[in-house]
Design an enzyme around this catalytic site. Sequence first.
Site, mmCIF file in Angstrom:
data_model
loop_
_atom_site.group_PDB
_atom_site.id
_atom_site.type_symbol
_atom_site.label_atom_id
_atom_site.label_comp_id
_atom_site.label_asym_id
_atom_site.label_seq_id
_atom_site.Cartn_x
_atom_site.Cartn_y
_atom_site.Cartn_z
ATOM 1 N N ARG A 22 32.339 -31.626 -2.174
ATOM 2 C CA ARG A 22 31.886 -30.449 -1.417
ATOM 3 C C ARG A 22 30.982 -29.623 -2.295
ATOM 4 O O ARG A 22 31.342 -29.285 -3.425
ATOM 5 C CB ARG A 22 33.083 -29.598 -0.947
ATOM 6 C CG ARG A 22 33.871 -30.279 0.142
ATOM 7 C CD ARG A 22 34.994 -29.425 0.689
ATOM 8 N NE ARG A 22 35.856 -30.279 1.496
ATOM 9 C CZ ARG A 22 37.030 -29.911 1.999
ATOM 10 N NH1 ARG A 22 37.477 -28.699 1.798
ATOM 11 N NH2 ARG A 22 37.744 -30.750 2.714
ATOM 12 N N SER A 113 35.175 -29.367 5.845
ATOM 13 C CA SER A 113 36.340 -28.783 6.506
ATOM 14 C C SER A 113 36.052 -27.381 7.034
ATOM 15 O O SER A 113 35.157 -27.199 7.844
ATOM 16 C CB SER A 113 37.524 -28.795 5.540
ATOM 17 O OG SER A 113 38.686 -28.359 6.182
ATOM 18 N N HIS A 114 36.778 -26.395 6.524
ATOM 19 C CA HIS A 114 36.671 -25.017 7.021
ATOM 20 C C HIS A 114 35.682 -24.193 6.204
ATOM 21 O O HIS A 114 35.484 -23.021 6.498
ATOM 22 C CB HIS A 114 38.043 -24.362 6.922
ATOM 23 C CG HIS A 114 38.608 -24.549 5.556
ATOM 24 N ND1 HIS A 114 39.224 -25.721 5.183
ATOM 25 C CD2 HIS A 114 38.554 -23.774 4.466
ATOM 26 C CE1 HIS A 114 39.554 -25.635 3.913
ATOM 27 N NE2 HIS A 114 39.160 -24.476 3.441
ATOM 28 N N ASP A 279 40.829 -26.471 12.528
ATOM 29 C CA ASP A 279 39.774 -26.065 11.585
ATOM 30 C C ASP A 279 38.443 -26.782 11.844
ATOM 31 O O ASP A 279 38.271 -27.473 12.846
ATOM 32 C CB ASP A 279 40.239 -26.277 10.139
ATOM 33 C CG ASP A 279 40.328 -27.746 9.784
ATOM 34 O OD1 ASP A 279 40.532 -28.569 10.695
ATOM 35 O OD2 ASP A 279 40.193 -28.085 8.589
ATOM 36 N N ASP A 281 36.924 -29.438 10.834
ATOM 37 C CA ASP A 281 36.865 -30.880 11.086
ATOM 38 C C ASP A 281 38.086 -31.401 11.834
ATOM 39 O O ASP A 281 38.270 -32.616 11.951
ATOM 40 C CB ASP A 281 36.687 -31.643 9.771
ATOM 41 C CG ASP A 281 37.816 -31.399 8.793
ATOM 42 O OD1 ASP A 281 38.371 -30.291 8.791
ATOM 43 O OD2 ASP A 281 38.155 -32.328 8.032
ATOM 44 N N ASP A 283 41.385 -31.345 11.251
ATOM 45 C CA ASP A 283 42.599 -31.921 10.660
ATOM 46 C C ASP A 283 43.691 -30.888 10.410
ATOM 47 O O ASP A 283 44.851 -31.239 10.266
ATOM 48 C CB ASP A 283 42.296 -32.738 9.387
ATOM 49 C CG ASP A 283 41.567 -31.956 8.316
ATOM 50 O OD1 ASP A 283 41.248 -30.770 8.547
ATOM 51 O OD2 ASP A 283 41.307 -32.533 7.235
ATOM 52 N N ARG A 284 43.342 -29.592 10.358
ATOM 53 C CA ARG A 284 44.374 -28.568 10.141
ATOM 54 C C ARG A 284 44.880 -28.026 11.472
ATOM 55 O O ARG A 284 44.191 -28.123 12.488
ATOM 56 C CB ARG A 284 43.808 -27.408 9.325
ATOM 57 C CG ARG A 284 43.410 -27.820 7.933
ATOM 58 C CD ARG A 284 43.001 -26.620 7.111
ATOM 59 N NE ARG A 284 42.709 -27.046 5.746
ATOM 60 C CZ ARG A 284 42.660 -26.242 4.712
ATOM 61 N NH1 ARG A 284 42.850 -24.948 4.865
ATOM 62 N NH2 ARG A 284 42.410 -26.712 3.506
ATOM 63 N N THR A 346 48.931 -32.049 -4.350
ATOM 64 C CA THR A 346 48.136 -31.488 -3.254
ATOM 65 C C THR A 346 47.004 -32.440 -2.867
ATOM 66 O O THR A 346 46.329 -33.002 -3.724
ATOM 67 C CB THR A 346 47.555 -30.142 -3.702
ATOM 68 O OG1 THR A 346 48.642 -29.250 -3.906
ATOM 69 C CG2 THR A 346 46.620 -29.563 -2.664
ATOM 70 N N GLU A 365 51.487 -30.453 4.486
ATOM 71 C CA GLU A 365 51.137 -29.551 3.403
ATOM 72 C C GLU A 365 51.229 -28.113 3.902
ATOM 73 O O GLU A 365 51.018 -27.843 5.091
ATOM 74 C CB GLU A 365 49.716 -29.806 2.935
ATOM 75 C CG GLU A 365 49.471 -31.192 2.412
ATOM 76 C CD GLU A 365 48.113 -31.285 1.726
ATOM 77 O OE1 GLU A 365 48.064 -31.118 0.506
ATOM 78 O OE2 GLU A 365 47.110 -31.494 2.427
ATOM 79 N N SER A 367 49.115 -25.979 3.531
ATOM 80 C CA SER A 367 47.781 -25.529 3.898
ATOM 81 C C SER A 367 47.436 -25.908 5.338
ATOM 82 O O SER A 367 46.316 -26.313 5.626
ATOM 83 C CB SER A 367 46.758 -26.127 2.934
ATOM 84 O OG SER A 367 46.903 -27.535 2.909
ATOM 85 N N LYS A 378 45.456 -35.919 8.155
ATOM 86 C CA LYS A 378 46.224 -34.959 8.932
ATOM 87 C C LYS A 378 45.502 -34.752 10.264
ATOM 88 O O LYS A 378 44.302 -35.025 10.376
ATOM 89 C CB LYS A 378 46.416 -33.666 8.159
ATOM 90 C CG LYS A 378 45.155 -32.999 7.686
ATOM 91 C CD LYS A 378 45.495 -31.913 6.671
ATOM 92 C CE LYS A 378 44.246 -31.155 6.262
ATOM 93 N NZ LYS A 378 44.042 -31.164 4.816
#
Length: 542
Positions: A22, A113-114, A279, A281, A283-284, A346, A365, A367, A378
């Site tokens: 990233r 991601s976010h 989120d 993408d 996954d959260r 993590t 997780e 998160s 996830k």
Amino acid sequence: MTIKVIETTPFSDQKPGTAGLRESVARFREPHYLNNFIQSVFDSVPDLAGARLVIGGDGRHFNREAAQTLIRMAVANGVSEIILGADAILSTPAAAHLVALEGAAGGFLLTASHNPGGPDGDFGIKFNVRGGGQASAELTDRIHARSLQIREYREAHIPLPRLDDIGLHSLSEGCRLRIVDPVNAHADLMESQFDFPAIARWLQARPGRFLFDAMHAVTGPYAREVFVRRLGGDDSLLLNASPREDFAGGHPDPNPVDAADFVARFATADAPDLGGASDGDGDRNMIVGPGRMVSPCDSLAIICANHDCIPGLAGRLKGVARSMPTSRALDTVAQALGIPCHETPTGWRFFASLLDAGQIQLCGEESFGTSSDHVREKDGLWAVLAWMQMLASHNCSVDELLERHWQRFGRHYFVRHDHALSSEQGDAVMAHLDQHTDRGRLTLGGYELSADSFSYTDPISGHTVTRQGIRLHTDTGGRIVFRLSGTGTQGATLRIYLEQAVAADADWRQDRDGVLEPLSRLALEAANLRKLCGETTPTAVI
Ligand SMILES: O=P([O-])(O)O[C@H]1O[C@H](COP(=O)(O)O)[C@@H](O)[C@H](O)[C@H]1O
Ligand SMILES: [Mg+2]
């Protein structure tokens, strides 16, 4: 077709972090930067030649351009078939699922991601292996080593079709491009894991029962297909469901800070029975009920305790896992079920080998990540559906489910405090904390503490990773964990995780922050934060 071999020089900052590489969009736009990383992956995973490859991303700014570069480089590196989500879009769980479903040798996931999007925001790229799981720590080390040696990359000079033109396209004699609907296969997967008729009855029983916030990110169309088209919910249950390249200027992270407006909708007397958010993408997940947000650590433990009402998990839970900083609420349930609970570093990549070996079927997780073995990432929608299924099966509210859980298993009060520091400050804090682990036991702020630095050996591959966070345990069920984030693109983020276990026969109705306040003070003292950084107020309390 012409394949160009282009000379290049290495970049020193291409070490993948917790979840891929990233960096800012500006960095990715620098000549050769993206190409070097992609070629480093092809050089490190030779079985991609002659194989099938999946490509998709979260739709953020630069997604389409990066996908075009990837396609041209995949052709030049001998890939025989590319499966692309239409318009180069695939949520992270949908991409991981396609890799497995299509028997692909791997997939490139274009996502940060976010992290904020747009021209001034971030971009990311992640390679997932056969089966759909994230590259292991060993493989990302190899990719990084290659990125430091790279001298040339290969690119095919070919015309490309429009990326939203669903169907088969021939790119060269040896390579074809299959552009697929990005949503359907994942929605089918969801339908295979849950009792959709029962969830539909629950959802339709009263208007306004459920609200989903897609945060202007990738999940909007996925949520519409599942909650509206397949489960018969009203379109008004979807908030912010039109994806935008810059997430409408927001920070698409489903947590009580970044999704405060969403959580606030659950503070009123006529609040929906359940809320879910996802989120950038997909996954959260965040789970909200009237008057409260469910801690992701509790959510994981509750899904574990109630797994028998989830068809995809019923009767087949052999083991579970959580990342190290995630509260030990899961361990308590696993113990009661008589199954092992693994503690991993993590990052979702550490779950993959346990999932592949059939040692675990559920993991998560703190998160806001929760998933089962239906996919190797996830899965935000899966977690939301799991809560709908539990509420439908038990015919109860979010509060009732939580309270019954704490009454039976006790409660693990948990919070994470993030501190935005400079890289130098972050290193100084961790070096200071290292001194505690050298001694093993210490007395501080009136507490007797044991201290260690977390290491992990993957039971399947035997690969060991060290220095995955510093842990302090009190003699009274308290735990503090310190680690530096591996997903940021600037400075350092110190994450401090506070946890206090309370037995089932003790008071589990207390205010979280009140219970954790003594540990919070102890953490600042243990890290010497005021002296080393001057500032002790967290930038986020999650
Ligand atoms: O910043 P870190 O290293 O703490 O990493 C953070 O993000 C990772 C990737 O999640 P996503 O792909 O949704 O960004 C999570 O696995 C991790 O638990 C979280 O703490
Ligand atoms: Mg994500």
